[in-house]
Design a protein around this motif. Structure first.
Motif, PDB file in Angstrom:
ATOM      1  N   GLU A  32       0.814  -1.214   0.000  1.00 21.42           N
ATOM      2  CA  GLU A  32       0.000   0.000   0.000  1.00 21.42           C
ATOM      3  C   GLU A  32       0.847   1.263   0.000  1.00 21.42           C
ATOM      4  N   ASN A  33       2.077   1.115   0.395  1.00 16.80           N
ATOM      5  CA  ASN A  33       2.936   2.283   0.410  1.00 16.80           C
ATOM      6  C   ASN A  33       3.782   2.379  -0.864  1.00 16.80           C
ATOM      7  N   ALA A  34       3.355   1.659  -1.843  1.00 17.41           N
ATOM      8  CA  ALA A  34       4.091   1.725  -3.103  1.00 17.41           C
ATOM      9  C   ALA A  34       3.975   3.113  -3.667  1.00 17.41           C
ATOM     10  N   ALA A  35       5.082   3.599  -4.152  1.00 17.50           N
ATOM     11  CA  ALA A  35       5.130   4.953  -4.682  1.00 17.50           C
ATOM     12  C   ALA A  35       4.466   4.995  -6.038  1.00 17.50           C
ATOM     13  N   PRO A  36       3.849   6.109  -6.353  1.00 18.01           N
ATOM     14  CA  PRO A  36       3.277   6.234  -7.696  1.00 18.01           C
ATOM     15  C   PRO A  36       4.380   6.041  -8.762  1.00 18.01           C
ATOM     16  N   SER A  37       3.974   5.640  -9.909  1.00 17.73           N
ATOM     17  CA  SER A  37       4.863   5.296 -11.056  1.00 17.73           C
ATOM     18  C   SER A  37       5.609   3.978 -10.855  1.00 17.73           C
ATOM     19  N   SER A  38       5.259   3.291  -9.777  1.00 10.54           N
ATOM     20  CA  SER A  38       5.861   1.952  -9.614  1.00 10.54           C
ATOM     21  C   SER A  38       5.347   1.009 -10.721  1.00 10.54           C
ATOM     22  N   ARG A  39       6.206   0.176 -11.143  1.00  8.85           N
ATOM     23  CA  ARG A  39       5.853  -0.748 -12.243  1.00  8.85           C
ATOM     24  C   ARG A  39       5.830  -2.189 -11.719  1.00  8.85           C
ATOM     25  N   PHE A  40       4.859  -2.893 -12.239  1.00  8.98           N
ATOM     26  CA  PHE A  40       4.683  -4.294 -11.832  1.00  8.98           C
ATOM     27  C   PHE A  40       4.534  -5.153 -13.108  1.00  8.98           C
ATOM     28  N   PRO A  41       5.503  -6.011 -13.357  1.00  8.46           N
ATOM     29  CA  PRO A  41       5.413  -6.861 -14.575  1.00  8.46           C
ATOM     30  C   PRO A  41       4.195  -7.763 -14.509  1.00  8.46           C
ATOM     31  N   LEU A  42       3.589  -7.916 -15.657  1.00  5.47           N
ATOM     32  CA  LEU A  42       2.428  -8.789 -15.784  1.00  5.47           C
ATOM     33  C   LEU A  42       2.829 -10.059 -16.572  1.00  5.47           C
ATOM     34  N   MET A  43       1.883 -10.933 -16.819  1.00  3.93           N
ATOM     35  CA  MET A  43       2.169 -12.170 -17.553  1.00  3.93           C
ATOM     36  C   MET A  43       2.557 -11.852 -19.009  1.00  3.93           C
ATOM     37  N   GLU A  44       3.308 -12.754 -19.585  1.00  2.00           N
ATOM     38  CA  GLU A  44       3.805 -12.568 -20.954  1.00  2.00           C
ATOM     39  C   GLU A  44       2.697 -12.820 -21.959  1.00  2.00           C
ATOM     40  N   VAL A  45       2.749 -12.032 -23.023  1.00  2.00           N
ATOM     41  CA  VAL A  45       1.795 -12.196 -24.127  1.00  2.00           C
ATOM     42  C   VAL A  45       2.571 -12.751 -25.334  1.00  2.00           C
TER      43      VAL A  45
END
Length: 933
Positions: free
Chosen positions: A144-157
């Motif tokens: 919840e304290n993740a800073a804005p603009s943080s990126r989280f990889p998603l599943m591969e397409v």
């Protein structure tokens, strides 16, 4: 409507690709075409006949076909239209995967010339695949304290298409906290989605967020795929795991064993407790990579789970994630480079070839075309080919690792009929690997060898009287060729024997060469045959050879002796020989003349006395057949003597013939007549009158003969008187030819003895008497008698009748004018006439003797014979009747006997030449001296 637009779009692409393929084919190098993927089977690719410079109909005639290394044929040649068409649906993704450009390379082979043309077909991608997420649902935990603009990889397409048809972007369902961004990879440029935090989260306000992520490509129409994302807001964990390095690189050989560790990744977490427990996992990897590598979730060790193959992939990129228990993570890249190892043996692919070649093939003929291929790279993939240098073949390098196997000399099937050619392909790796392929090549036979006989000629000896149809010989000719070229047939050359074709005497089996006698050979008919056997093979064209055969017929004792004299009368009468009672011992009474048609030992005759009415009175010469008195004749000896003489040859077994002789012992004809009754008493009263008539006729003939003798004496006296007058007048006879004188020696053989022959039968009614005219030696023959053509005159001695006849001194008759033994021709007698003489010891001497006897007998039978008979009678018809001619006997004119005398006739050649015979007794020599005086 959308399907129609898609079809039109595809058609436009096909035309565009055809234009590009045509422009590309105009350049130097391989012929290039370009087609879109997923075309129907049989779709047009390019006009291959035009690009090859061939007419469409020539494609099938010249054997144009596709050769490629792959197992599946993607294209085929349409011989009807001369075009290159697809052999089925082509999936570019399956064929080339994610390659930017998909090229299919193969070669076109023109079979008749064995020429290769490289072809390249580019498979253009179409948008036939939809972007697909590896997982349809994904849970993302965010502090919840993740800073804005943080990126989280998603599943591969994953989208198998390339270019504009590949994945182009993502779209996230509407919300105020998150957005999606596409990030390309460093290796292949593929994009993967990352979830971007737009503003701070509030777990208490919203702990879970449900998002829908859509992936879209750039095709027309656009294809898309969707996945559901569950975002869970976590409690604060302010330290995430951190890898020791962002990128891990490692190089391993491709022959690494399964289960061998490749490398280990490591991440640390500054938190404590549960938040510091880190686990590792692969992210964004394909299914293929997941089968090759495995990751220990606790230790971070990466190891192989399958065999590596440099030829399949030379580099792998792995993304490893380190996550603590609360959910914080860090990622690192692992780049694994595969090193090539010489682990692939070269491959030899025989594209085209012949299993058989004619031995007449000229050097340089292409036998086989094959390709060598090694899946390794660098020096490991560099391959050289070789064959044994002892073989009459060589390898020639062609295009694209193709080799041609050609002949370098003329082949000979008779020396080597089968070649096992081992082609060895060796790469230049360390250590080098090689492979071998065995090519079996049969050398087809051509008819280049004629049949050959073991010998140039043959001599065959066949006994006469052989059975008909019997095998007499066999010839065999060998032909080193094979099959039909080696099948030999035999035949006989056409010829004639005594006017008849040779095939009527001898035949040959055309298959086995066995000779058969079609007739029973007769040595007396012919003694040898000359044949020519032809052996001909069945090749095209056929070859032949000849051999000479000489068949010699061996004589066998198949002819019994044939008695020529005395002849057996045909009227049933019995011939009687006259022996005077005043005859001394050794007096020649008669002679048995016999011949044998055989030759050699089979024709050697011997005579012996089988039976005599009075034993010891007469003897028969063993080899001459002469019947002589063994002692002086006495008064008590019977008038009629019967002798049975046997003639036997020396064959095995010996054959014989017998003759019965009837001899009359009397000094004169009247004595015989007076004792006719003692020969055979007559029971017929007419016999006495017949006998009287015979006596009267005999007396008349005697008177005529006496008058003729007186005339001859008068002529001789007149000529003698004329010669004395010429001598007294100084005239000489030196210039007078010898032919003007009487040939004394020529006629002495007949004139010295006044002989009588009485031919009597047991029945006086059938008896007849023949009185030969008396002759005296040295008696002149008058001109008148020559004109009368008396039987005693000789045609060749007619010179006595000329006006210049010389006077010759009359000599008294010689009482013993018998010739020497050397002058007595005899078939069975020895040369010297000795009763104990030896036989000729070989067949050659015997045949020479027979030839001499035949010559003497021939001259004795012609018109100059001293016997005074007609031609062809051997001079015997005047004494023994007209029934005795050469027509009744074989052509064996020998042993001519002068009846009533003790002499045999010698060669008449000396008489015709005006020369006296070499032999004679003393009285004859004296007569010659008187004649010279």
């Amino acid at each position: 409507m959308a399907a129609l637009q898609r079809r039109r779009h595809h058609s436009g692409l096909v035309l565009l690709f055809m234009l590009l393929g045509t422009l590309w084919g105009a350049q130097a190098g391989p012929i290039c075409y370009s087609i879109p993927e997923e075309l129907d089977k049989g779709s047009f690719v390019g006009n291959i006949s035009k690009d090859l410079g061939l007419a469409p109909r020539e494609l099938a005639e010249r054997g144009v076909r596709i050769v490629s290394r792959g197992s599946a044929q993607l294209f085929t040649v349409n011989p009807g239209g001369g075009s290159l068409v697809t052999a089925g649906r082509i999936d570019r993704e399956e064929l080339c995967a994610q390659s930017a450009r998909c090229l299919v390379s193969f070669n076109i082979l023109v079979e008749d010339k064995l020429n290769l043309y490289p072809i390249e077909v580019e498979i253009v991608d179409i948008n036939d695949n939809t972007p697909r997420f590896l997982r349809e649902e994904l849970e993302v935990k965010i502090l919840e304290n993740a800073a804005p603009s943080s990126r989280f990889p998603l599943m591969e397409v994953y989208d198998p298409d390339v270019g504009m048809n590949s994945l182009q972007g993502f779209k996230l369902s509407g919300n105020s906290y998150f957005s999606v961004d596409d990030v390309p990879t460093e290796t292949d440029g593929h994009k993967y989605p990352e979830l971007v935090l737009e503003r701070a989260l509030d777990r208490e306000g919203e702990a879970i967020h449900h998002l829908v992520l859509t992936a879209m490509d750039g095709g027309d129409p656009v294809r898309s795929g969707m996945a559901r994302i569950l975002v869970t807001v976590l409690d604060v964990n302010d330290n995430a795991p951190v890898f020791t390095q962002p990128v891990y690189r490692v190089s391993v050989p491709e022959n690494l064993s399964v289960g061998t560790p490749v490398l280990s990744v490591s991440a640390t977490d500054q938190d404590e407790g549960v938040h510091a427990e880190v686990t590792y996992s692969f992210v964004r990897i394909t299914e293929k990579i997941s089968k090759i590598f495995c990751l220990n979730v606790l230790t971070g060790e990466i190891s192989t789970s399958a065999n590596l193959d440099y030829e399949d992939s030379s580099c792998y990129e792995l993304d490893v994630e380190a996550r603590d228990r609360p959910g914080l993570q860090d990622r690192a890249k692992v780049l694994i480079t595969i090193l090539d190892v010489n682990d692939n043996v070269p491959e030899i692919i025989v594209t085209s070839g012949s299993r058989s070649i004619a031995e007449s093939t000229p050097p340089g003929t292409v036998i086989a075309l094959f390709q060598v291929y090694d899946r390794d790279s660098g020096l490991n993939g560099l391959v050289t080919c070789s064959i044994s240098r002892s073989l009459p073949f060589q390898l020639e390098k062609s295009v694209d690792n193709y080799y041609r196997l050609v002949t370098n000399t003329v082949l000979d099937r008779e020396q080597v009929s089968l070649y096992n050619i081992t082609v060895t392909a060796t790469d230049k790796g360390v250590p080098p690997l090689s492979t071998e392929t065995l090519l079996s090549l049969n050398v087809a036979d051509t008819n280049d060898n004629p049949p050959v006989f073991p010998h140039s000629s043959y001599s065959i000896y066949v006994p006469e009287n052989n059975p008909r149809g019997a095998s007499i010989f066999s010839v065999t000719a060998q032909d080193p060729d094979s099959d039909e070229n080696a099948r030999v047939t035999y035949s006989l050359a056409e010829d004639t024997i005594q006017g008849a074709p040779l095939s009527s005497y001898v035949s040959i089996n055309s298959d086995t060469g066995v000779l058969y006698a079609l007739h029973s050979f007769d040595y007396e008919q012919f003694r040898d045959l000359q044949l020519r056997v032809t052996a001909r093979d069945s090749g095209d064209p056929p070859l032949s050879n000849n051999v000479s055969l000489s068949i010699f017929v061996l004589d066998q004792n198949d002819n019994a002796p044939e008695i020529l004299y005395p002849t057996i009368p045909t009227d049933g009468s019995t011939g009687v020989e006259l022996a005077p009672r005043s005859a001394e011992p050794g007096y020649l009474v008669t002679k048995v003349v016999a011949v044998d048609r055989d030759s050699g030992q089979n024709a050697w005759l011997s005579y012996r006395l089988l039976k005599a009415s009075e034993p010891g009175l007469f003897s028969v010469g063993l080899h001459t057949g002469e019947v002589r008195t063994a002692r002086a004749l006495l008064e008590r000896d019977a008038l009629k003597q019967s002798l049975v003489v046997a003639v036997q040859d020396h064959g095995q077994p010996p054959l014989s013939a017998t003759i019965t002789l009837t001899l009359a012992v009397a000094d004169s004809i009247p004595d015989v007549l007076a004792n006719l009754g003692s020969l055979e008493p007559s029971a017929n009263p007419d016999d006495s009158s017949l006998t009287l008539n015979l006596v009267v006729a005999l007396a008349a003939v005697s008177c005529v003969f006496l008058a003729f003798v007186i005339v001859l004496l008068a002529l001789r006296l007149r000529r003698w008187h004329t010669s004395r007058l010429l001598q007294s007048s100084g005239g000489g006879l030196a210039g007078v030819p010898a032919s003007h004188f009487v040939g004394v020696d020529g006629v002495r053989a007949f004139l010295q003895t006044y002989s009588h022959e009485v031919s009597l039968t047991a029945d006086s009614g059938k008896s007849h008497l023949i009185f030969p005219q008396p002759n005296y030696a040295d008696t002149l023959i008058s001109q008148g008698s020559c004109e009368k053509s008396e039987p005693l005159l000789i045609q060749e001695d007619s010179g006595f009748c000329k006006k210049e006849d010389s006077l010759a001194q009359q000599a008294p008759p010689n009482t013993d004018w018998r010739f020497s033994q050397a002058q007595r021709p005899s078939t069975s007698g020895s040369q010297n006439g000795d009763e104990t003489g030896t036989w000729p010891n070989n067949q050659f001497d015997t045949e020479m003797l027979q030839a001499m006897i035949l010559a003497s007998a021939s001259e004795a039978a012609d018109g100059s014979s001293t016997l005074g008979g007609g031609a062809g009678t051997m001079g015997l018809s005047a004494r023994y009747g007209p029934q005795f001619t050469l027509q009744h006997v074989p052509d064996y004119r020998q042993n001519v006997y002068i009846p009533g005398s003790n002499a045999t006739l010698t060669n008449a050649a000396g008489k015709r030449d005006g020369k006296a015979p070499a032999g004679g007794n003393g009285n004859k020599k004296k007569s010659g001296k008187k004649e010279k005086k």
